[in-house]
Structures are given as structure tokens and as C-alpha cells.
Design an enzyme around this catalytic site. Structure first.
Site, mmCIF file in Angstrom:
data_model
loop_
_atom_site.group_PDB
_atom_site.id
_atom_site.type_symbol
_atom_site.label_atom_id
_atom_site.label_comp_id
_atom_site.label_asym_id
_atom_site.label_seq_id
_atom_site.Cartn_x
_atom_site.Cartn_y
_atom_site.Cartn_z
ATOM 1 N N THR A 1 -0.663 -2.574 11.353
ATOM 2 C CA THR A 1 -0.737 -2.776 10.081
ATOM 3 C C THR A 1 0.161 -3.346 9.295
ATOM 4 O O THR A 1 1.124 -2.897 8.783
ATOM 5 C CB THR A 1 -1.103 -1.280 9.283
ATOM 6 O OG1 THR A 1 -2.178 -0.891 10.086
ATOM 7 C CG2 THR A 1 -1.384 -1.556 7.640
ATOM 8 N N LYS B 1 4.109 -7.078 4.109
ATOM 9 C CA LYS B 1 3.664 -5.622 3.937
ATOM 10 C C LYS B 1 3.440 -4.828 5.079
ATOM 11 O O LYS B 1 3.216 -5.499 6.054
ATOM 12 C CB LYS B 1 2.574 -5.315 2.817
ATOM 13 C CG LYS B 1 1.309 -6.009 3.398
ATOM 14 C CD LYS B 1 0.678 -4.796 4.160
ATOM 15 C CE LYS B 1 0.565 -3.291 3.637
ATOM 16 N NZ LYS B 1 -0.180 -2.308 4.476
ATOM 17 N N THR C 1 0.761 -1.197 0.149
ATOM 18 C CA THR C 1 -0.033 0.026 -0.060
ATOM 19 C C THR C 1 0.864 1.371 0.104
ATOM 20 O O THR C 1 1.367 1.847 -1.066
ATOM 21 C CB THR C 1 -0.986 0.025 1.056
ATOM 22 O OG1 THR C 1 -0.077 -0.173 2.421
ATOM 23 C CG2 THR C 1 -2.094 -1.095 1.083
#
Length: 286
Positions: free
Chosen positions: A190, A179, A153
Site C-alpha cells: 500500500t 504515502k 490515510t
């Protein structure tokens, strides 16, 4: 251990991947990934400890509670976290499982899902469905790097690695990708990671290996102090090498391997992060 810096999540025997542009959020870039094992996998996972959890986390927890011995695939999308989306979000997470299962000829409870991206927006399930259908036609062991790129992202570089481990009965491979570059804070925040191996590993041993590896790596990183709703680390073992772990002879070797792999992937998420990154000063004896 033989470290393969260009190795990927499809380096172990029996795994294939596909990355396609489903236009979930982004234009002209891959944003949906399908990772498939040719045979059933023992599976385990570690999830966020955030009090608010995303629909994919709930779906995976429920799935692994029912089935941790015959997982066949993982579907990952970027651009939309499917978090804070209520009952519709959970329905869409289950639909992702069912859509992949239909294409692969397996059961929905043999598929795990991960999502990352914008929070509070319903997943465009029609686009996800089209992406899964397309991805199922493009599966190849050569697509590991493309998979690592598609789950990015705000990441600036793909994060992937594979290592070969010599056990008593022969050599096995462990591959992985991750990621995460913002909102990284214990526990995991995250951050998504998928690890694969072709070793024969009992589910209870697999679970212990992953918990130790995550404790020593991903749960020690912090970028900006924020936590997230979607943190997931999944470990699959399909046994395609036909090489089984001999617990007494191989205990330290096989225990060190996933921890080492995670120790390489975790600092990469920090180095790629926004703000002032830290990795608890790398307090390890590696």
C-alpha cells in the site's frame, strides 16, 4: 544535486496542484488531489505485483499501453481504494479520468488515477465528481504540500521532496510525493508515489529510470509483511525546462537523481509505519 527538503511535486516547472475536501470518507479534511501539467508529459509507472489489483491500477495500465507520451493530469483520492469493486469499480476509475479530462479540456486517456483507503467499498463517484470540479478551479504551483497531505490515510506526516540536477544543457528539477504507513511490503504494497520532472526525457529512458529507482528503493521496504492492491509509482516528464538529457554525458547524473529521490521517500514510509519497520538495512552506497 541541490536538495530541497521543502520541495514538492509541483517544484518542477509547469506543474500545478489542488487538494480539496470531497468527503469521500473523511469529514473536514482534503481527500482528493488533482495534479496537472501545463503541457503534455511522457509518462511511465510501476505497479503492484499482487495477484489482486485495484481498478485504478487496471485503468492506468490500459491507459499507458495506449498513451505514454501525452499525459496531462493525475487524480488521486484517499479514503477509498476502489479495490475488489468489480466492473463498477473499473467504470468509476474510467469516470474519474473522464471527469478530470472534461474539466481540463483534454482526453480521458491523458489522465491517470490513483486511489487509497478502504477496500471492498464502491467509490462514491458523485462526491469524486464534485471534488474534481472544485479542484480544477483551485490549481496552483503553491499547492504541492497540500497535495501530499491530502493523499495521507494512516500516515502521520506528509512525504515530499524536490531536487535540482545540473545536466550538460542546464538545470532541471525532479519533485515527488508518497504515502504509505501500513501494509508496506515488497513489492511496494500500500504505497502511492508521484514523481515529476521538467526535463525532456524520451519515454523509453523515462521507463528505465523509474524501474531502476523503484528497484533500489520502494521494492526494498517492509513494515508489516502485508501486500496491497493499489501500489503505484508514476513518473511524469513535461519538458517545460526545455533541457534535454544528453544520454552519454548525463547518463549517470540523471540516473542517480530519481533513485536518490525515491531513496529519500521510501524510508519515510517505513519510519511512519506501524509495527516493526525495516528497510533491508539500507543496503545502498549513497
Amino acid at each position: 544535486m541541490n536538495i530541497r527538503k521543502e520541495g514538492t511535486v509541483t517544484a518542477p516547472k509547469g506543474y500545478q496542484a489542488a487538494a480539496v475536501a470531497a468527503e469521500i470518507k473523511y469529514k473536514d479534511r482534503d481527500d482528493l488531489v488533482l495534479i496537472v501539467s501545463e503541457t503534455d508529459c511522457a509518462a511511465t509507472a510501476v505497479f503492484t505485483r499482487n495477484q489482486v489489483v485495484a481498478a485504478p491500477v487496471i485503468a492506468d495500465r490500459n491507459t499507458l499501453a495506449r498513451n505514454s507520451t501525452s499525459i496531462r493530469a493525475v487524480v488521486i483520492n484517499s479514503g477509498n481504494a476502489n479495490a475488489s469493486t468489480g466492473k463498477f469499480g473499473y467504470t468509476n476509475a474510467r469516470l474519474m479520468q473522464g471527469l478530470a479530462a472534461k474539466e481540463l479540456g483534454c482526453h480521458a486517456d491523458q489522465v491517470l488515477v490513483m486511489s487509497t483507503g478502504v477496500i471492498g467499498v464502491q467509490l462514491p463517484i458523485d462526491k469524486v465528481a464534485d471534488g474534481i470540479t472544485l479542484a480544477a478551479t483551485q490549481l496552483s504551483a503553491k499547492n504541492g504540500r497540500s497535495a501530499a497531505e491530502a493523499i495521507m490515510t494512516t500516515d502521520t506526516v506528509p512525504k515530499h521532496l524536490a531536487i535540482q540536477v545540473a545536466l550538460s544543457a542546464g538545470t532541471v528539477t525532479i519533485g515527488g510525493m508518497a504515502k504509505g504507513s501500513g501494509m508496506i511490503h515488497p513489492d511496494m504494497a500500500t504505497m502511492l508515489s508521484l514523481l515529476t520532472t521538467d526535463a525532456v526525457v524520451p519515454p523509453d529512458v523515462l521507463d528505465s529510470l523509474l524501474k531502476t529507482a523503484v528497484k533500489q528503493s520502494f521494492n526494498r521496504i517492509s513494515v508489516d509483511g502485508d501486500t496491497s492492491t493499489n501500489d503505484t509509482v508514476i513518473l511524469l516528464a513535461n519538458g517545460a525546462s526545455h533541457i534535454a538529457i544528453e544520454l552519454h554525458a548525463d547518463a549517470k547524473t540523471i540516473g542517480d537523481a530519481p533513485t536518490y529521490l525515491c531513496l529519500q521517500l521510501a524510508p519515510e514510509t517505513v519510519q511512519d509505519g506501524d509495527g516493526a519497520p525495516s528497510f533491508e538495512e539500507l543496503l545502498f552506497s549513497w
